[in-house]
Design an enzyme around this catalytic site. Sequence first.
Site, PDB file in Angstrom:
ATOM      1  N   TYR A 157      -2.372  -0.021  10.164  1.00 42.51           N
ATOM      2  CA  TYR A 157      -2.496  -0.702   8.868  1.00 42.51           C
ATOM      3  C   TYR A 157      -1.241  -0.510   8.029  1.00 42.51           C
ATOM      4  CZ  TYR A 157      -3.772  -1.317   3.974  1.00 42.51           C
ATOM      5  OH  TYR A 157      -3.778  -1.686   2.664  1.00 42.51           O
ATOM      6  N   SER A 195       0.823  -1.200   0.000  1.00 42.65           N
ATOM      7  CA  SER A 195       0.000   0.000   0.000  1.00 42.65           C
ATOM      8  C   SER A 195       0.857   1.250   0.000  1.00 42.65           C
ATOM      9  CB  SER A 195      -0.891   0.001   1.246  1.00 42.65           C
ATOM     10  OG  SER A 195      -1.497   1.257   1.448  1.00 42.65           O
ATOM     11  N   LYS A 197       1.800  -3.273   6.721  1.00 49.70           N
ATOM     12  CA  LYS A 197       2.258  -3.440   5.346  1.00 49.70           C
ATOM     13  C   LYS A 197       3.773  -3.284   5.251  1.00 49.70           C
ATOM     14  CE  LYS A 197      -1.599  -4.256   3.135  1.00 49.70           C
ATOM     15  NZ  LYS A 197      -1.839  -5.557   2.471  1.00 49.70           N
TER      16      LYS A 197
END
Length: 340
Positions: free
Chosen positions: A148, A124, A152
């Site tokens: 989040y 991402s 990643k």
Amino acid sequence: MKVFVTGGAGYIGTHTVLELLRDGHEVCVSDNYRNSSPVALDRVRRLANADFRQCEIDIRDQDTLAQALADFQPDAVIHFAGLKAVGESSEIPIDYYDNNVVGSLRLLAAMDEAGCTRIVFSSSATVYGEPQYLPYDEQHPLAPTNPYGRTKLMVEEIIRDWCRSKPQNSAALLRYFNPVGAHASGDIGEDPRGTPNNLMPFVAQVAVGRRSHLSVFGNDYATADGTGERDYIHVVDLARAHLAAIHYASRRQGCEAFNIGTGSAYSVLQIVDAFERASGRTVPYQVSVRRAGDIATSVACVDKARDTLGWASRHTLDDICQSSWNWQSRNPEGYGGDAA
């Protein structure tokens, strides 16, 4: 090529499985259906006029995962499985580290057991954090600002170490910007559970009458119309990028990261205007205060993907909005409206 796809029943996963099948690959999909539906895979079969293996597996269940990989003997893995909502990740960070990081560790261990040496990872643009310059290129400092994004980045670093550990291992880390749109058929698309976390499905649900209005978070940014600007990539272009990355990983060793975007940014109000044109519907909106952590503009430098993968986006903003409306108007309740 035999390709094992984790999280293959999800939004990006289904579009990628369809492209893999049309490219002649043999596919096995694993998913636990926490944020997806097996109905979507039935539709992929119909669209592709081709079959594939399917197994219900939680990515953290290493024994079951290892058995599935041993049975299928893939040449490569595309790894989508994981939780992906930025806001939610701050509310339940342990779940995010467990699913995204622990699950990825168990996948790599299962790959080692099966002798699979190639992986394409669904990363991402959130790994970059606040922009020090724009557009973001792959050399931009990595400083994610939420759990989040940190999961990643952690998985990216784990995969880099995995590649360093054995010279035959190879990986492509695809840093997505903002996936949007749907397949032209309207049969598969984005079907978020609960309140959408992303702009496009929220706009589509307002247009189809599921929601009363869109909230626009801030109209005082240093942009053309004051609303935030983002790089929106059509999901079919994104799926094609995975095919290019699989072919890249099959002929290279080591680990490389690639931005997957368009190199252009559109504002919230530009998206609303384009969606109203595509749908013929009005999308009411209300301006509210900025959200903490939001930035004015996020846009990708995509030169590396073009030059190394031979990939570039093809779809326009109008394509994106028309395909989104086609999906949402044909499936106003998403996959939940399919009796199958």
